[in-house]
Design a protein around this motif. Structure first.
Motif, PDB file in Angstrom:
ATOM      1  N   PRO A 224       0.778  -0.980  -0.127  1.00 45.45           N
ATOM      2  CA  PRO A 224      -0.062   0.081   0.021  1.00 45.45           C
ATOM      3  C   PRO A 224       0.819   1.335   0.099  1.00 45.45           C
ATOM      4  O   PRO A 224       0.464   2.332  -0.641  1.00 45.45           O
ATOM      5  N   ALA A 225       1.917   1.353   0.797  1.00 45.30           N
ATOM      6  CA  ALA A 225       2.842   2.447   0.895  1.00 45.30           C
ATOM      7  C   ALA A 225       3.525   2.763  -0.567  1.00 45.30           C
ATOM      8  O   ALA A 225       3.499   3.880  -1.098  1.00 45.30           O
ATOM      9  N   LEU A 226       3.779   1.437  -1.063  1.00 46.79           N
ATOM     10  CA  LEU A 226       4.534   1.570  -2.489  1.00 46.79           C
ATOM     11  C   LEU A 226       3.457   2.255  -3.468  1.00 46.79           C
ATOM     12  O   LEU A 226       3.719   3.025  -4.563  1.00 46.79           O
ATOM     13  N   ALA A 227       2.276   1.691  -3.524  1.00 48.34           N
ATOM     14  CA  ALA A 227       1.234   2.191  -4.246  1.00 48.34           C
ATOM     15  C   ALA A 227       0.814   3.577  -4.134  1.00 48.34           C
ATOM     16  O   ALA A 227       0.535   4.077  -5.394  1.00 48.34           O
ATOM     17  N   SER A 228       1.015   4.113  -3.277  1.00 50.07           N
ATOM     18  CA  SER A 228       0.726   5.689  -3.140  1.00 50.07           C
ATOM     19  C   SER A 228       1.848   6.393  -3.764  1.00 50.07           C
ATOM     20  O   SER A 228       1.564   7.681  -3.677  1.00 50.07           O
ATOM     21  N   MET A 229       3.037   5.972  -4.170  1.00 50.96           N
ATOM     22  CA  MET A 229       3.957   6.543  -4.601  1.00 50.96           C
ATOM     23  C   MET A 229       4.306   6.543  -6.001  1.00 50.96           C
ATOM     24  O   MET A 229       4.888   7.295  -6.775  1.00 50.96           O
ATOM     25  N   VAL A 230       3.477   5.642  -6.745  1.00 47.89           N
ATOM     26  CA  VAL A 230       3.594   5.775  -8.224  1.00 47.89           C
ATOM     27  C   VAL A 230       2.666   6.390  -8.951  1.00 47.89           C
ATOM     28  O   VAL A 230       1.247   6.285  -8.569  1.00 47.89           O
ATOM     29  N   ARG A 231       2.752   6.861 -10.095  1.00 53.65           N
ATOM     30  CA  ARG A 231       1.802   7.448 -11.030  1.00 53.65           C
ATOM     31  C   ARG A 231       0.891   6.644 -11.438  1.00 53.65           C
ATOM     32  O   ARG A 231       1.032   5.387 -11.440  1.00 53.65           O
ATOM     33  N   ASP A 232      -0.123   7.014 -11.827  1.00 51.50           N
ATOM     34  CA  ASP A 232      -1.310   6.090 -12.575  1.00 51.50           C
ATOM     35  C   ASP A 232      -0.912   5.524 -13.817  1.00 51.50           C
ATOM     36  O   ASP A 232      -1.510   4.532 -14.248  1.00 51.50           O
ATOM     37  N   ASP A 233       0.002   6.127 -14.641  1.00 45.69           N
ATOM     38  CA  ASP A 233       0.760   5.578 -15.719  1.00 45.69           C
ATOM     39  C   ASP A 233       2.125   4.999 -15.594  1.00 45.69           C
ATOM     40  O   ASP A 233       2.892   4.836 -16.596  1.00 45.69           O
ATOM     41  N   VAL A 234       2.361   4.655 -14.321  1.00 48.93           N
ATOM     42  CA  VAL A 234       3.749   3.828 -14.106  1.00 48.93           C
ATOM     43  C   VAL A 234       3.841   2.698 -14.833  1.00 48.93           C
ATOM     44  O   VAL A 234       3.075   2.177 -15.333  1.00 48.93           O
ATOM     45  N   ARG A 235       5.076   2.508 -15.322  1.00 54.11           N
ATOM     46  CA  ARG A 235       5.590   1.480 -15.920  1.00 54.11           C
ATOM     47  C   ARG A 235       6.575   0.700 -15.087  1.00 54.11           C
ATOM     48  O   ARG A 235       7.412   1.182 -14.409  1.00 54.11           O
ATOM     49  N   SER A 236       6.652  -0.519 -15.325  1.00 56.26           N
ATOM     50  CA  SER A 236       7.551  -1.565 -14.578  1.00 56.26           C
ATOM     51  C   SER A 236       7.975  -2.502 -15.492  1.00 56.26           C
ATOM     52  O   SER A 236       7.298  -3.333 -16.198  1.00 56.26           O
ATOM     53  N   SER A 237       9.503  -2.914 -15.410  1.00 53.75           N
ATOM     54  CA  SER A 237       9.965  -4.334 -16.322  1.00 53.75           C
ATOM     55  C   SER A 237      11.129  -4.332 -15.681  1.00 53.75           C
ATOM     56  O   SER A 237      11.677  -3.995 -14.467  1.00 53.75           O
ATOM     57  N   PRO A 239      14.218  -6.243 -16.995  1.00 48.57           N
ATOM     58  CA  PRO A 239      15.257  -6.921 -18.115  1.00 48.57           C
ATOM     59  C   PRO A 239      16.311  -7.710 -17.660  1.00 48.57           C
ATOM     60  O   PRO A 239      16.951  -7.199 -16.407  1.00 48.57           O
ATOM     61  N   PRO A 240      16.709  -8.932 -18.139  1.00 43.87           N
ATOM     62  CA  PRO A 240      16.057  -9.447 -19.358  1.00 43.87           C
ATOM     63  C   PRO A 240      14.985 -10.307 -19.464  1.00 43.87           C
ATOM     64  O   PRO A 240      14.633 -10.960 -20.250  1.00 43.87           O
ATOM     65  N   THR A 241      14.186 -10.285 -18.121  1.00 46.78           N
ATOM     66  CA  THR A 241      13.269 -11.165 -18.071  1.00 46.78           C
ATOM     67  C   THR A 241      12.093 -10.396 -18.761  1.00 46.78           C
ATOM     68  O   THR A 241      11.768  -8.973 -18.825  1.00 46.78           O
ATOM     69  N   PRO A 242      11.399 -11.114 -19.657  1.00 46.59           N
ATOM     70  CA  PRO A 242      10.174 -10.485 -20.509  1.00 46.59           C
ATOM     71  C   PRO A 242       8.938  -9.947 -19.546  1.00 46.59           C
ATOM     72  O   PRO A 242       8.791 -10.913 -18.763  1.00 46.59           O
ATOM     73  N   GLY A 243       8.407  -8.949 -20.061  1.00 48.49           N
ATOM     74  CA  GLY A 243       7.141  -8.322 -19.186  1.00 48.49           C
ATOM     75  C   GLY A 243       7.317  -7.057 -18.934  1.00 48.49           C
ATOM     76  O   GLY A 243       8.209  -6.508 -18.270  1.00 48.49           O
ATOM     77  N   LEU A 244       6.515  -6.234 -19.343  1.00 46.20           N
ATOM     78  CA  LEU A 244       6.311  -4.999 -19.267  1.00 46.20           C
ATOM     79  C   LEU A 244       5.009  -4.693 -18.758  1.00 46.20           C
ATOM     80  O   LEU A 244       3.885  -4.988 -19.258  1.00 46.20           O
ATOM     81  N   TYR A 245       4.835  -3.967 -17.315  1.00 46.86           N
ATOM     82  CA  TYR A 245       3.729  -3.726 -16.651  1.00 46.86           C
ATOM     83  C   TYR A 245       3.264  -2.256 -16.742  1.00 46.86           C
ATOM     84  O   TYR A 245       4.199  -1.362 -16.263  1.00 46.86           O
ATOM     85  N   VAL A 246       2.225  -1.893 -17.182  1.00 45.14           N
ATOM     86  CA  VAL A 246       1.826  -0.440 -17.374  1.00 45.14           C
ATOM     87  C   VAL A 246       0.517  -0.310 -16.551  1.00 45.14           C
ATOM     88  O   VAL A 246      -0.455  -0.902 -16.817  1.00 45.14           O
ATOM     89  N   GLY A 247       0.460   0.962 -15.836  1.00 46.70           N
ATOM     90  CA  GLY A 247      -0.604   1.439 -15.239  1.00 46.70           C
ATOM     91  C   GLY A 247      -0.335   0.976 -13.738  1.00 46.70           C
ATOM     92  O   GLY A 247      -0.060  -0.219 -13.306  1.00 46.70           O
ATOM     93  N   HIS A 248      -1.073   1.809 -12.918  1.00 46.53           N
ATOM     94  CA  HIS A 248      -1.030   1.809 -11.484  1.00 46.53           C
ATOM     95  C   HIS A 248      -1.427   0.360 -10.964  1.00 46.53           C
ATOM     96  O   HIS A 248      -1.029  -0.454 -10.191  1.00 46.53           O
ATOM     97  N   ASP A 249      -2.614   0.206 -11.343  1.00 43.00           N
ATOM     98  CA  ASP A 249      -3.289  -1.027 -10.891  1.00 43.00           C
ATOM     99  C   ASP A 249      -2.610  -2.570 -11.207  1.00 43.00           C
ATOM    100  O   ASP A 249      -2.755  -3.265 -10.673  1.00 43.00           O
ATOM    101  N   THR A 250      -2.237  -2.252 -12.590  1.00 49.02           N
ATOM    102  CA  THR A 250      -1.540  -3.384 -13.187  1.00 49.02           C
ATOM    103  C   THR A 250      -0.214  -3.594 -12.406  1.00 49.02           C
ATOM    104  O   THR A 250       0.285  -4.910 -12.204  1.00 49.02           O
ATOM    105  N   VAL A 251       0.448  -2.709 -12.086  1.00 47.99           N
ATOM    106  CA  VAL A 251       1.784  -2.930 -11.306  1.00 47.99           C
ATOM    107  C   VAL A 251       1.556  -3.493 -10.055  1.00 47.99           C
ATOM    108  O   VAL A 251       2.332  -4.157  -9.577  1.00 47.99           O
ATOM    109  N   VAL A 252       0.435  -2.733  -9.371  1.00 49.19           N
ATOM    110  CA  VAL A 252       0.412  -3.282  -7.838  1.00 49.19           C
ATOM    111  C   VAL A 252      -0.218  -4.631  -7.964  1.00 49.19           C
ATOM    112  O   VAL A 252       0.216  -5.317  -7.099  1.00 49.19           O
ATOM    113  N   LYS A 253      -1.035  -5.038  -8.814  1.00 47.57           N
ATOM    114  CA  LYS A 253      -1.327  -6.577  -8.951  1.00 47.57           C
ATOM    115  C   LYS A 253      -0.374  -7.455  -9.098  1.00 47.57           C
ATOM    116  O   LYS A 253      -0.302  -8.321  -8.418  1.00 47.57           O
ATOM    117  N   TYR A 254       0.736  -6.887  -9.928  1.00 48.69           N
ATOM    118  CA  TYR A 254       1.834  -7.624 -10.082  1.00 48.69           C
ATOM    119  C   TYR A 254       2.747  -7.842  -8.925  1.00 48.69           C
ATOM    120  O   TYR A 254       3.193  -8.883  -8.361  1.00 48.69           O
TER     121      TYR A 254
END
Length: 332
Positions: A224-237, A239-254
């Protein structure tokens, strides 16, 4: 003192009269800037290292072709650029797709500090040097085909005239100008929309505080603390592991589904790579009696929140000059 000035002081007319140790000394003066140039072209620290070695080998073998029409530095850049294009043609003929670059590797700031000062007093030049080494730029430029990528870097980063780029690539000035326009358009598709707010130059107190809170939240695995610090359009990846996560809810779910929550025995060490804040995380290993490398998070901060998190594996720790282990709390 330039390398070309040194040639004159040595009393020689061309590189053909220079022995190997002297030639190596001349070339090594440009190693760091050539390495950064190859890194921009390739996106990989290790590939850049290999390509600089190949550049010096080619330069030594072809030293008699240096006619002095350009500077020794420019001559090395020509060789390095062609070495990069050769590697890309052999190993990566297709550019990156989908917004992620699986071969991306970080570049430590301590090595970027070795670059020549250059136009350090000109704010625009400083801004270009900084922005074009950030990971957002590296990701975007890797989505360009190799030759337009070379044109963009030579023209917009190094400031080469179109005619010099055309000569290097064996192309016409019109073709180079056309490739530059296409490359700039391609970059606009992949760069952050709010480019002027990437990091705002040097880290300010607000960014440092955000990084501190982020580090504490990761160590505490406080989603929850981390979720409060990221933008709605945050991106997370990662590399070299495949997978790009885009968006607040998607990243928090991951994060929630990755098994991260509830993890214990973490420590974070602040560092910086690619002129961005980064945190090296270590995990306590009872059998080793120490905290061992886990991952490195590199952050892009925009508008007081985290816009992107790129996580690198622990094999990057040695290249970044990070400790191979941390002792138990309170131990020497």
């Amino acid at each position: 003192m330039s390398a070309d000035t040194r040639l004159g002081e040595m009393g020689v007319n061309g590189l053909g009269e220079v022995d190997e140790p002297a030639f190596s000394g001349l070339a090594q003066r440009h190693r760091r800037e050539l390495h950064v140039h190859c890194y921009r072209m390739l996106g990989s620290f290790e590939d850049a290292e290999d390509t600089v070695q190949e550049t010096f080998l080619r330069a030594w073998r072809r030293r008699e072709t240096f006619e002095g029409r350009s500077t020794f530095r420019a001559w090395l850049y020509r060789i390095a650029t062609n070495a990069c294009l050769d590697l890309l043609a052999k190993c990566r003929p297709e550019p990156a797709t989908g917004g992620e670059v699986l071969w991306l590797q970080p570049y430590p700031d301590r090595l970027l500090d070795e670059l020549p000062a250059g136009d350090a007093d000109e704010p625009e030049a400083v801004a270009v040097a900084r922005e074009t080494i950030e990971l957002a730029y590296l990701v975007a430029v890797q989505h360009l085909a190799p030759r337009p990528r070379a044109v963009l870097i030579l023209r917009d980063v190094l400031g080469w005239p179109a005619k010099d780029v055309a000569e290097l690539l064996g192309d016409s000035v019109n073709s180079v100008n056309s490739a530059l326009q296409r490359a700039r358009a391609g970059m606009r598709e992949h760069l952050p929309a709010e480019r002027q707010d990437w990091t705002g130059g040097e880290e300010d107190a607000g960014t440092r505080e955000l990084v501190r809170r982020y580090t504490e939240a990761v160590v505490a695995t406080d989603i929850p603390a981390l979720a409060s610090m990221v933008r709605d359009d945050v991106r997370s990846s990662m590399p070299p592991t495949p997978g790009l996560y885009v968006g607040h809810d998607t990243v928090v779910k991951y994060w929630a589904e990755s098994g991260f929550e509830g993890m214990t025995g973490l420590r974070g060490v602040p560092t910086s790579v690619n002129r961005q804040p980064a945190i090296a995380f270590y995990h306590w290993r009872e059998e080793d009696g120490a905290y061992l490398p886990l991952t490195i998070d590199v952050l892009r901060v925009t508008g007081g929140k985290i816009a992107e998190i790129i996580t690198f594996h622990n094999d990057r720790f040695p290249r970044l000059g990070l400790p191979e282990r941390l002792p138990a709390d309170g131990a020497e």
